[in-house]
Structure formats: C-alpha cells, structure tokens
Design an enzyme around this catalytic site. Sequence first.
Site, PDB file in Angstrom:
ATOM      1  N   LYS A 148       0.834  -1.208   0.000  1.00  0.00           N
ATOM      2  CA  LYS A 148       0.000   0.000   0.000  1.00  0.00           C
ATOM      3  C   LYS A 148       0.865   1.254   0.000  1.00  0.00           C
ATOM      4  O   LYS A 148       0.571   2.235  -0.707  1.00  0.00           O
ATOM      5  CB  LYS A 148      -0.913  -0.012   1.229  1.00  0.00           C
ATOM      6  CG  LYS A 148      -1.705   1.277   1.462  1.00  0.00           C
ATOM      7  CD  LYS A 148      -2.743   1.524   0.387  1.00  0.00           C
ATOM      8  CE  LYS A 148      -3.470   2.860   0.609  1.00  0.00           C
ATOM      9  NZ  LYS A 148      -4.297   2.872   1.817  1.00  0.00           N
ATOM     10  N   LYS A 196       0.509  11.702   5.773  1.00  0.00           N
ATOM     11  CA  LYS A 196       0.782  10.570   6.676  1.00  0.00           C
ATOM     12  C   LYS A 196       1.319   9.379   5.903  1.00  0.00           C
ATOM     13  O   LYS A 196       2.327   8.768   6.300  1.00  0.00           O
ATOM     14  CB  LYS A 196      -0.500  10.164   7.410  1.00  0.00           C
ATOM     15  CG  LYS A 196      -0.358   8.905   8.283  1.00  0.00           C
ATOM     16  CD  LYS A 196      -1.703   8.262   8.580  1.00  0.00           C
ATOM     17  CE  LYS A 196      -2.330   7.708   7.343  1.00  0.00           C
ATOM     18  NZ  LYS A 196      -2.999   6.427   7.427  1.00  0.00           N
TER      19      LYS A 196
END
Length: 310
Positions: free
Chosen positions: A174, A243
């Site tokens: 991811k 993030k």
Amino acid sequence: MSNQDSAGFIGLGAMGSAVARRLLRAGIELHVYDPDDARMAAMCKEGAVPHGSPREVADAAPVVYACLPSAQVSREAALGPAGVCGGAALRVYAEMSTIGRAPVRDIAAGLAGSGVQVVDAPVSGGPRGANAGSLSIMLAGAPPALARVRPHAQAMGKSVFEVGAEPGQAQMMKLVNNLISAANMVAAYEALVLGAKAGLDPDLMVEIINVSTGRNSATLDKVPRAILTGTFDYGATIRTIHKDVSLGLAEAEALRVPMWLGQSVRQAWEFAMTQGGEDQDFTALIRYMEDWAGARVRGRAADHGETQCD
C-alpha cells in the site's frame, strides 16, 4: 444467520463506513463500533448492530475489521483495555488501516496469545471506490486467516490481491502504491498550473495528457472530477496523504533505500499542512500552487465564482 455470516467493523469514518456498507449489502450481519454516536446511528439505520467498544464487537463476531486513522488508534482498538484482545468470538482480526509494518506486526504479536490471527488488509481507491465497490484490497496473513477474509474482501472491492503470509507485507504494498500516487499528484498539479499560466486551456490540456504519455491516476480521475470542476471533494484529506508519504519514507529509511523524489513530494504536502490545509481535500493542494503562479486550473464546468485560497 450463522456465525460464519457475521462480522465486526471498527471505525466508521468516511472510508470505514463506505467499506462497512459493502458488507451489509452482501448480507453480512455486521457488528459495529465507532466513538462518534452520529456515525454509529447512521450505520445502524442501515441494519448494523451497535456495540459500546471494540471488545464488545469481538465478543459478537468471529472476524473483525478495523479502519482507523492512526497507528496509535489501531493499537488501542486491538490491544487496549477495551480493545478486541480476548474477545469471546474473535478468531481473525483484519487491519485495513494504513499504519506501516511495525504497528501491524505489533498487533499480530499481541493478539497471537489469544489465538487470534491477523490479516494485514489495506485498501486503495478511497471512499469513492469503496462506495462503488471498485477498491483494490491487499491482503497478507496466514492461509487459514486469508481464507476467512477472502469472501468478505470480494464483497468489499473489485481487485483482491494476496501479497504474502506475513502481516506487514500488504502495508508495504500500500505504501509503495501511495508514494507513486502522491508523486503523480504533485507532478500533475504543478505542470497543469504551468500550462494554465502560459494560457493553455485546462480542459484541453487534460484531454491531451490523457491520450499521451503524461497520463496518470491524477490526470485520469482526480483532476477531472475535483479540480477542473472546482469542487475539491474527491474524498481524502491532505493530512492522510502526508501521513502515508511519511510512513513510506520511514520504511525506506529503515530499509536503507534512498528516496530522492519521495523527500521532495513530502515537502509539497508538508507545505500545505503548515498553511492550515491539513483537513482540506487532497486535490486542494493545487490551490497553493495556483496562488504562487497567479493562474487557475479550472474547466468550463467549474463555478466561476469560486475564490482562491488565501
């Protein structure tokens, strides 16, 4: 309904609620928890069963999914005093949050003593993809745990990939994806601003790029949907992208992989954070570039009364 037809879901934000609805629509009896009462009420109207804590969800469902905003929140939901650890029904815990390898490994180690297997299960596609059932879902975990999760994953998304047997491997996949996506956005946004400053038509620029070598996920989808239109409502925030890029760079540092471009990409997102843009849609990053250049990238369908950000 059998125990096999029930599942739990923790975290009902924009992404979590969209994924949870996919399970409800597949006929799964869904036990849910979120600290936000309004989110809980909305999901219960759609048929979910409410609970007062992650532990209560784990007492009711053999497979529980979590979609949470940070590693700290994920650890608390899994291993905290009111977390799923020790839940009477829980056998498989699937962490769908993007939190990096170390937190997922910690959660797996913490739940192993209770006989719970962890599946690392981040997703790509955002709330739009979740609502449409077009998510990409990356899974990593022991084969028996993957077998329990697989039917649910197929109900949640369109493309399901099993990338390894160890929790943490799907997190890495991811992050690789999101580093590329974040870089695509920065490159597309600043180049389009350049073209607009030179007098090129934004609609025509995007049309040409999308049949040429510059096309990418930003120009194909994000720019037409939320920038040319001036809506800036694609679904995820600048804070989330920052993030994920930061997590990816931390993994690169741990693995001693140089990331020259990645560092520059983070700086672009970090600038928007420092200007108070952390909770704006990630497509709004282009507005800072537009202000620097004194040019706008809007299509003919945009609201021409829109004001630029300060």
